[in-house]
Design a protein around this motif. Structure first.
Motif, mmCIF file in Angstrom:
data_model
loop_
_atom_site.group_PDB
_atom_site.id
_atom_site.type_symbol
_atom_site.label_atom_id
_atom_site.label_comp_id
_atom_site.label_asym_id
_atom_site.label_seq_id
_atom_site.Cartn_x
_atom_site.Cartn_y
_atom_site.Cartn_z
ATOM 1 N N UNK A 8 0.823 -1.213 0.000
ATOM 2 C CA UNK A 8 0.000 0.000 0.000
ATOM 3 C C UNK A 8 0.859 1.266 0.000
ATOM 4 N N UNK A 9 1.760 1.305 -1.012
ATOM 5 C CA UNK A 9 2.632 2.464 -1.133
ATOM 6 C C UNK A 9 3.054 2.669 -2.587
ATOM 7 N N UNK A 10 3.630 3.819 -2.835
ATOM 8 C CA UNK A 10 4.203 4.160 -4.124
ATOM 9 C C UNK A 10 5.712 4.183 -3.940
ATOM 10 N N UNK A 11 6.447 3.614 -4.899
ATOM 11 C CA UNK A 11 7.903 3.648 -4.857
ATOM 12 C C UNK A 11 8.350 4.732 -5.838
ATOM 13 N N UNK A 12 9.090 5.706 -5.315
ATOM 14 C CA UNK A 12 9.513 6.856 -6.098
ATOM 15 C C UNK A 12 11.034 6.849 -6.233
ATOM 16 N N UNK A 13 11.526 6.859 -7.474
ATOM 17 C CA UNK A 13 12.959 6.843 -7.727
ATOM 18 C C UNK A 13 13.489 8.244 -7.921
#
Length: 140
Positions: A34-39
């Motif tokens: 339940x998250x977004x992975x941001x690079x």
């Protein structure tokens, strides 16, 4: 939001009335965690903390500060995982037989316990040849 995967965005997140702005590439939309992975730093931001996401306007995308180039240092491949990685990442491989250069900056297609197949179809023995891989440094 899944259509934005791989795109550069500005993500606003926070809690308790405090909001922060983060800029990066939306690498993954993770429903399990339940998250977004941001690079590029691979930040995990929970869905519940996201206030809104906007796509970067055209022409404002982040430019690579360090363009990819071959590392000057090569590594002798000796274990199967190194051959697997060289195939997977399409790494530049230099091949030697004793003190004679056989091939320079070629790509490997496959390998077995005893042989390696090059992109031109040539089969070379692991016992008779030395395989040196050079990794990429920087960002593609």
């Amino acid at each position: 939001m899944r259509q934005w995967k791989g795109r550069q965005v500005i993500l606003y997140h926070g809690n308790n009335g405090h909001t922060q702005k983060v800029r990066g590439t939306l690498e993954k939309w993770d429903d399990i965690r339940k998250c977004v992975i941001l690079g590029p730093k691979m930040l995990a931001i929970p869905f519940e903390n996201i206030t809104h996401i906007t796509m970067l306007p055209p022409g404002r995308e982040r430019r690579s500060r360090h363009p990819a180039k071959l590392n000057a240092i090569g590594y002798v491949m000796s274990v199967p995982l190194q051959f697997d990685n060289a195939i997977h990442f399409q790494s530049a491989v230099t091949i030697w037989r004793e003190d004679q250069l056989i091939a320079y900056n070629v790509k490997l297609v496959s390998h077995s316990a005893h042989d390696v197949i090059l992109e031109d179809g040539q089969t070379l023995s692991k016992e008779e040849h030395l395989f040196v891989v050079r990794s990429l440094r920087g960002e593609l």
